[in-house]
Scaffold this motif. Structure first.
Motif, PDB file in Angstrom:
ATOM      1  N   PHE A 206     -14.226   0.331  19.371  1.00  0.00           N
ATOM      2  CA  PHE A 206     -12.774   0.202  19.290  1.00  0.00           C
ATOM      3  C   PHE A 206     -12.385   0.052  17.823  1.00  0.00           C
ATOM      4  O   PHE A 206     -12.877  -0.845  17.144  1.00  0.00           O
ATOM      5  CB  PHE A 206     -12.301  -1.024  20.076  1.00  0.00           C
ATOM      6  CG  PHE A 206     -12.600  -0.954  21.553  1.00  0.00           C
ATOM      7  CD1 PHE A 206     -13.880  -1.208  22.029  1.00  0.00           C
ATOM      8  CD2 PHE A 206     -11.605  -0.624  22.457  1.00  0.00           C
ATOM      9  CE1 PHE A 206     -14.162  -1.132  23.384  1.00  0.00           C
ATOM     10  CE2 PHE A 206     -11.874  -0.553  23.811  1.00  0.00           C
ATOM     11  CZ  PHE A 206     -13.160  -0.802  24.284  1.00  0.00           C
ATOM     12  N   VAL A 207     -11.529   0.922  17.372  1.00  0.00           N
ATOM     13  CA  VAL A 207     -11.075   0.853  15.977  1.00  0.00           C
ATOM     14  C   VAL A 207      -9.558   0.960  15.940  1.00  0.00           C
ATOM     15  O   VAL A 207      -8.945   1.570  16.825  1.00  0.00           O
ATOM     16  CB  VAL A 207     -11.679   1.989  15.103  1.00  0.00           C
ATOM     17  CG1 VAL A 207     -13.179   1.835  14.956  1.00  0.00           C
ATOM     18  CG2 VAL A 207     -11.361   3.355  15.690  1.00  0.00           C
ATOM     19  N   ARG A 208      -8.961   0.362  14.934  1.00  0.00           N
ATOM     20  CA  ARG A 208      -7.511   0.501  14.782  1.00  0.00           C
ATOM     21  C   ARG A 208      -7.194   1.964  14.469  1.00  0.00           C
ATOM     22  O   ARG A 208      -7.872   2.591  13.657  1.00  0.00           O
ATOM     23  CB  ARG A 208      -7.008  -0.403  13.649  1.00  0.00           C
ATOM     24  CG  ARG A 208      -6.854  -1.865  14.053  1.00  0.00           C
ATOM     25  CD  ARG A 208      -6.373  -2.673  12.876  1.00  0.00           C
ATOM     26  NE  ARG A 208      -5.072  -2.213  12.407  1.00  0.00           N
ATOM     27  CZ  ARG A 208      -3.972  -2.963  12.354  1.00  0.00           C
ATOM     28  NH1 ARG A 208      -4.024  -4.234  12.730  1.00  0.00           N
ATOM     29  NH2 ARG A 208      -2.842  -2.473  11.898  1.00  0.00           N
ATOM     30  N   MET A 212      -7.204   0.622   9.550  1.00  0.00           N
ATOM     31  CA  MET A 212      -7.257  -0.668   8.851  1.00  0.00           C
ATOM     32  C   MET A 212      -8.301  -1.568   9.513  1.00  0.00           C
ATOM     33  O   MET A 212      -8.598  -1.410  10.695  1.00  0.00           O
ATOM     34  CB  MET A 212      -5.878  -1.359   8.910  1.00  0.00           C
ATOM     35  CG  MET A 212      -4.781  -0.584   8.221  1.00  0.00           C
ATOM     36  SD  MET A 212      -5.038  -0.495   6.450  1.00  0.00           S
ATOM     37  CE  MET A 212      -4.617  -2.157   5.979  1.00  0.00           C
ATOM     38  N   PRO A 213      -8.825  -2.548   8.745  1.00  0.00           N
ATOM     39  CA  PRO A 213      -9.730  -3.517   9.377  1.00  0.00           C
ATOM     40  C   PRO A 213      -8.969  -4.363  10.393  1.00  0.00           C
ATOM     41  O   PRO A 213      -7.748  -4.529  10.258  1.00  0.00           O
ATOM     42  CB  PRO A 213     -10.219  -4.381   8.211  1.00  0.00           C
ATOM     43  CG  PRO A 213      -9.446  -4.004   7.018  1.00  0.00           C
ATOM     44  CD  PRO A 213      -8.662  -2.782   7.313  1.00  0.00           C
ATOM     45  N   ASN A 214      -9.682  -4.860  11.386  1.00  0.00           N
ATOM     46  CA  ASN A 214      -8.997  -5.687  12.382  1.00  0.00           C
ATOM     47  C   ASN A 214      -8.883  -7.140  11.885  1.00  0.00           C
ATOM     48  O   ASN A 214      -9.410  -7.495  10.838  1.00  0.00           O
ATOM     49  CB  ASN A 214      -9.718  -5.604  13.725  1.00  0.00           C
ATOM     50  CG  ASN A 214     -11.113  -6.161  13.644  1.00  0.00           C
ATOM     51  OD1 ASN A 214     -11.295  -7.317  13.301  1.00  0.00           O
ATOM     52  ND2 ASN A 214     -12.124  -5.334  13.939  1.00  0.00           N
ATOM     53  N   HIS A 215      -8.188  -7.950  12.686  1.00  0.00           N
ATOM     54  CA  HIS A 215      -7.909  -9.326  12.267  1.00  0.00           C
ATOM     55  C   HIS A 215      -8.760 -10.344  13.016  1.00  0.00           C
ATOM     56  O   HIS A 215      -8.472 -11.538  12.951  1.00  0.00           O
ATOM     57  CB  HIS A 215      -6.422  -9.636  12.496  1.00  0.00           C
ATOM     58  CG  HIS A 215      -5.517  -8.856  11.605  1.00  0.00           C
ATOM     59  ND1 HIS A 215      -5.099  -7.581  11.910  1.00  0.00           N
ATOM     60  CD2 HIS A 215      -4.978  -9.150  10.397  1.00  0.00           C
ATOM     61  CE1 HIS A 215      -4.324  -7.131  10.932  1.00  0.00           C
ATOM     62  NE2 HIS A 215      -4.236  -8.060  10.011  1.00  0.00           N
ATOM     63  N   LEU A 216      -9.782  -9.893  13.737  1.00  0.00           N
ATOM     64  CA  LEU A 216     -10.516 -10.820  14.601  1.00  0.00           C
ATOM     65  C   LEU A 216     -11.229 -11.915  13.809  1.00  0.00           C
ATOM     66  O   LEU A 216     -11.237 -13.071  14.212  1.00  0.00           O
ATOM     67  CB  LEU A 216     -11.534 -10.057  15.450  1.00  0.00           C
ATOM     68  CG  LEU A 216     -10.955  -9.201  16.570  1.00  0.00           C
ATOM     69  CD1 LEU A 216     -12.067  -8.677  17.434  1.00  0.00           C
ATOM     70  CD2 LEU A 216      -9.959  -9.981  17.409  1.00  0.00           C
ATOM     71  N   HIS A 217     -11.827 -11.540  12.687  1.00  0.00           N
ATOM     72  CA  HIS A 217     -12.548 -12.533  11.895  1.00  0.00           C
ATOM     73  C   HIS A 217     -11.574 -13.605  11.398  1.00  0.00           C
ATOM     74  O   HIS A 217     -11.823 -14.806  11.505  1.00  0.00           O
ATOM     75  CB  HIS A 217     -13.234 -11.852  10.715  1.00  0.00           C
ATOM     76  CG  HIS A 217     -14.015 -12.800   9.860  1.00  0.00           C
ATOM     77  ND1 HIS A 217     -15.072 -13.510  10.338  1.00  0.00           N
ATOM     78  CD2 HIS A 217     -13.864 -13.170   8.560  1.00  0.00           C
ATOM     79  CE1 HIS A 217     -15.557 -14.273   9.383  1.00  0.00           C
ATOM     80  NE2 HIS A 217     -14.839 -14.092   8.288  1.00  0.00           N
ATOM     81  N   LEU A 219      -8.640 -14.378  12.615  1.00  0.00           N
ATOM     82  CA  LEU A 219      -8.116 -15.167  13.733  1.00  0.00           C
ATOM     83  C   LEU A 219      -9.150 -16.181  14.226  1.00  0.00           C
ATOM     84  O   LEU A 219      -8.804 -17.323  14.550  1.00  0.00           O
ATOM     85  CB  LEU A 219      -7.731 -14.245  14.891  1.00  0.00           C
ATOM     86  CG  LEU A 219      -6.383 -13.562  14.762  1.00  0.00           C
ATOM     87  CD1 LEU A 219      -6.244 -12.502  15.838  1.00  0.00           C
ATOM     88  CD2 LEU A 219      -5.254 -14.564  14.865  1.00  0.00           C
TER      89      LEU A 219
ATOM     90  N   ARG B  28     -15.785  -5.875  11.138  1.00  0.00           N
ATOM     91  CA  ARG B  28     -14.487  -5.886  10.441  1.00  0.00           C
ATOM     92  C   ARG B  28     -13.676  -4.628  10.758  1.00  0.00           C
ATOM     93  O   ARG B  28     -12.480  -4.674  10.896  1.00  0.00           O
ATOM     94  CB  ARG B  28     -14.704  -5.962   8.930  1.00  0.00           C
ATOM     95  CG  ARG B  28     -14.929  -7.358   8.441  1.00  0.00           C
ATOM     96  CD  ARG B  28     -15.175  -7.333   6.954  1.00  0.00           C
ATOM     97  NE  ARG B  28     -13.997  -6.876   6.203  1.00  0.00           N
ATOM     98  CZ  ARG B  28     -12.993  -7.666   5.861  1.00  0.00           C
ATOM     99  NH1 ARG B  28     -13.012  -8.927   6.194  1.00  0.00           N
ATOM    100  NH2 ARG B  28     -11.970  -7.192   5.173  1.00  0.00           N
ATOM    101  N   ASP B  64      -7.879   2.890  18.924  1.00  0.00           N
ATOM    102  CA  ASP B  64      -8.618   4.037  19.461  1.00  0.00           C
ATOM    103  C   ASP B  64      -9.910   3.534  20.088  1.00  0.00           C
ATOM    104  O   ASP B  64     -10.603   2.705  19.491  1.00  0.00           O
ATOM    105  CB  ASP B  64      -8.964   5.021  18.337  1.00  0.00           C
ATOM    106  CG  ASP B  64      -7.743   5.802  17.870  1.00  0.00           C
ATOM    107  OD1 ASP B  64      -6.757   5.861  18.634  1.00  0.00           O
ATOM    108  OD2 ASP B  64      -7.783   6.321  16.740  1.00  0.00           O
TER     109      ASP B  64
END
Lengths: 264, 70
Positions: A206-208, A212-217, A219, B28, B64
């Motif tokens: 799963f990628v944005r 962009m990098p995700n915010h999980l880290h 959060l 990330r 995605d």
């Protein structure tokens, strides 16, 4: 490529940063990466005659001015003498997070992470001759693994085959790297790859969509900090805690808590 | 059912669904979902959509989902 500076760096196990600092060299942002003995993803193979063969590896990450992936071989003999061998990128591409298996007087190098633009569809296969230190391609047939790195490779069947497991795989056009969940066998007599497993595991990445990098880290950190702060708040302000000792400002600060929360 | 986390493994989470381990690995740039066994397609789809919906809500951005086959 043996020279006194690099040999000294090997003897003192210096990183690029340490070597540059020792000589008061220019900043790597301006001068380019400084040579480094300290590396990640390098292999070390001890030969029966006492020679230690160190192959490739990389220093730091892409954001560091000393980041560099090496394509050299450092040989230290039993007496402690060091020789360094360099190659053209065509013969020995920058290689890191590979494996090295000693087979007679050859070292079979399997895999490579390398720079993203240097990656190919299939695993990188090279061979180092430990008598001449020449490097050549190891041509194979059959179903080879994809571009694999950080894996394990084990000599099996009395040295007649190599078993590759684990690690990560990626391809030139892949948006993400994924785990290698299958086992692969290389027959050293015939040079033929065989895929031993085809695990029917369903996998998704799963990628944005905007890349962009995700915010999980971020959060996750926030939630952990909040949970920790709440626990400390309870501990600090419980009546029983006050009965034993009242926390001081120094104690509170030493706990790296968020000062405004605790002192107001 | 959530499974215990393994020491020295960071940002990896597992749940057990019908006896099969489902693993989530946070990166990330991506999150990887691995069903370590065989589950009915409908169950896998439910798991996939669950993560997709949660990520879109957390990120407030389109996500995605790429099927990984090797």
């Amino acid at each position: 490529m043996t020279n006194p500076v690099w040999t000294w760096a090997v003897e003192h196990r210096l990183t690029a940063y340490g070597l540059n600092k020792a000589f008061g060299g220019p900043h790597s942002k301006d001068a380019g990466p400084c040579w480094s003995f300290g590396r990640y993803g390098r292999t070390e193979t001890l030969l029966p005659d006492g020679r230690l063969i160190r192959i490739g590896g990389e220093y730091e990450d892409w954001y560091d001015p000393d980041f560099y992936i090496y394509n050299n071989v450092i040989v230290t003999d039993a007496a402690g003498r060091t020789e360094i061998f360099g190659y053209s990128d065509r013969v020995f591409p920058p290689t890191d997070f590979h494996t090295a298996n000693l087979v007679d007087d050859r070292i079979i190098m399997i895999g490579n992470l390398s720079y993203w633009f240097a990656r190919a569809e299939k695993v990188q296969m090279l061979m180092l001759d430990t008598t001449s230190y020449g490097i050549s391609r190891f041509d194979t047939s059959g179903e080879a693994p994809p571009w694999v790195f950080k894996h394990s490779s084990e000599l099996v069947e009395n040295g007649r085959a190599i078993l590759v497991r684990g690690g990560l795989i990626c391809g030139p056009q892949w948006p993400v790297t994924v785990e290698n969940i299958d086992d692969w066998r290389l027959d050293l007599d015939t040079g033929r790859w065989e895929r031993l497993t085809r695990r029917p595991w369903r996998r998704f990445a799963f990628v944005r969509a905007d890349g962009m990098p995700n915010h999980l880290h971020w959060l996750g950190r926030l939630l952990k900090d909040r949970a920790r702060a709440e626990a400390r708040t309870r501990a600090v302000f419980e009546p029983s805690a006050f009965a034993i000792s009242v926390p001081t400002r120094d104690w509170i600060c030493s706990k790296r808590c968020t000062r405004p929360t605790y002192l107001t | 059912m959530k499974m215990p986390e393994i020491v020295d493994e960071h940002r990896v989470h597992r749940v057990c669904v019908e006896g099969v381990t489902v693993r989530y690995v946070e990166g990330r740039g991506d999150i990887k979902l691995t069903v370590e066994g065989v589950l009915p397609s409908q169950t896998v789809e439910t798991i996939r959509l669950d993560l997709l919906a949660k990520l879109q809500a957390v990120e407030n951005a389109p996500i995605d989902c790429i099927r990984v086959t090797v």
